[in-house]
Motif scaffolding. Sequence first.
Motif, PDB file in Angstrom:
ATOM      1  N   GLN A 153      -5.305  -6.691   4.034  1.00 40.16           N
ATOM      2  CA  GLN A 153      -5.876  -5.776   3.027  1.00 40.16           C
ATOM      3  C   GLN A 153      -7.373  -6.025   2.839  1.00 40.16           C
ATOM      4  O   GLN A 153      -8.152  -5.085   2.701  1.00 40.16           O
ATOM      5  CB  GLN A 153      -5.155  -5.936   1.689  1.00 40.16           C
ATOM      6  CG  GLN A 153      -3.759  -5.313   1.686  1.00 40.16           C
ATOM      7  CD  GLN A 153      -3.047  -5.465   0.355  1.00 40.16           C
ATOM      8  OE1 GLN A 153      -3.267  -6.427  -0.367  1.00 40.16           O
ATOM      9  NE2 GLN A 153      -2.161  -4.525   0.044  1.00 40.16           N
ATOM     10  N   ASP A 206       0.834  -1.212   0.000  1.00 39.18           N
ATOM     11  CA  ASP A 206       0.000   0.000   0.000  1.00 39.18           C
ATOM     12  C   ASP A 206       0.866   1.258   0.000  1.00 39.18           C
ATOM     13  O   ASP A 206       1.644   1.485   0.938  1.00 39.18           O
ATOM     14  CB  ASP A 206      -0.914  -0.011   1.232  1.00 39.18           C
ATOM     15  CG  ASP A 206      -1.956  -1.104   1.122  1.00 39.18           C
ATOM     16  OD1 ASP A 206      -2.918  -0.915   0.369  1.00 39.18           O
ATOM     17  OD2 ASP A 206      -1.779  -2.169   1.758  1.00 39.18           O
ATOM     18  N   GLN A 234      -3.462  -1.819   5.853  1.00 39.44           N
ATOM     19  CA  GLN A 234      -2.399  -1.541   4.879  1.00 39.44           C
ATOM     20  C   GLN A 234      -1.149  -2.363   5.218  1.00 39.44           C
ATOM     21  O   GLN A 234      -0.873  -2.611   6.389  1.00 39.44           O
ATOM     22  CB  GLN A 234      -2.054  -0.046   4.897  1.00 39.44           C
ATOM     23  CG  GLN A 234      -3.225   0.832   4.490  1.00 39.44           C
ATOM     24  CD  GLN A 234      -2.865   2.309   4.514  1.00 39.44           C
ATOM     25  OE1 GLN A 234      -1.710   2.686   4.644  1.00 39.44           O
ATOM     26  NE2 GLN A 234      -3.874   3.144   4.390  1.00 39.44           N
TER      27      GLN A 234
END
Length: 438
Positions: A390, A350, A395
């Motif tokens: 996720q 991320d 993240q």
Amino acid sequence: MTFDRIDMKALEEDLVRIRRDLHRHPETAWTEYRTTALIISELEKLGLPVEFGPEIHVPEKMFGMPSEAQMEACYARALAETDRPELIEKMKGGFTGCITEIQGALSGPTVGIRVDIDCNDCDEATDEKHAPARDGYASLHEHCMHACGHDAHTAIGIGTARILCAYRDVLPGKVVLVFQPGEEGLRGAASLTATGRFSECDYFFGAHVGLGISVKENLQVGAVVASSYGFLSSTKFDAVFHGKAAHAGASPDLGCNAIAAASAAVVNMLAIARHHDGSSRINIGTFHGGTGRNVIPDTATLAIETRGVTNEINEYMEKSAIRVLEGAAAMYGCTVETKFMGSAGSVVCDEELVDKTVKILEQTEGVTKVIRSGDFGGGEDVTTMMQDVQAHGGQVTEMILGMPLIAPHHNGRFDIDEKVIGLGARVFASLALELTRI
Ligand SMILES: [Zn+2]
């Protein structure tokens, strides 16, 4: 950040001692009994609660278990080598690895940190040029060696816990620290993940020492790659051919030759057309078959793995391999069954978390160079945990801790630069402490 509350030199020396102990007593996937007992003892010294044994696993997701005979032998070996047999008894059956939580005094996010603890099926170099052999901490276990640096990862995990415990009053939120068994063969992550343990994580970090980027970019300890791409999605499976035994001289026509079928499958799997969308791999790593020189072999077993730069490409390789296996079996009047042994998917880190990671790394004591992103260049089942985080809105990122390499990973001459251990602990601890302040 700097860690002036701690005598880092003494901590680093102790982590090196632990790493060498682990290096001397390596344990492969699902047999990390002594290793886990050692980790638990260290965490208990810090007053941390430790979850371990069947409660942290889902048995149907424990893939690629060793044979019962091997499990028994490793269990007995661990009992003979440990000072905590009562812990090992609770792990019997391969329920290795452990999880601890470090609760901070401040409110904040839940941060997952994962290290892996298993060794490779590999024999260690024994000559003086190899530091562990020269300095007396080479593997005592035949065909087992920490040749991927997971002994360093384990010591980094313990170091992270020690640092965070000294900074609990300023730690925001909670750290879930995972010591994962069975990374080699991508076997261990699914079982721990299936308990739902990581779905609460807002952020999740992993790290690996060395890797190809260290060689390519000539990275020294102090260089940290904040995120990885190019995780190869991978499936591991065994193919067992069943044929029919017959007298090789008197009546070969009455038999069905399983080795012939498996051989045809090997050659043709290696010839699977490559996918136009990106890189792929296939390897047939072991081939066992037959019972005797004058008997038409009625059984043959292959250990196979496929890889792809995306989940789709790996699936293409896996399906093609199975088509070839079935075709080759049919050609020789045999049958083939496939046995799933482990897998991992591909994951994209991320960017928002990578931004924060870069900023924190730039201010972490001991970090001399920060690279935003690097090619991981292999499969890693940390992706199973990352995908789960996720999927629940968290993240993730997987870092690479740079380190000079004198031999490739999974090689009998592989060795780490031990300075990476203290650095890795600083990196994980900084991230947990600074994440909400960036
Ligand atoms: Zn590894």
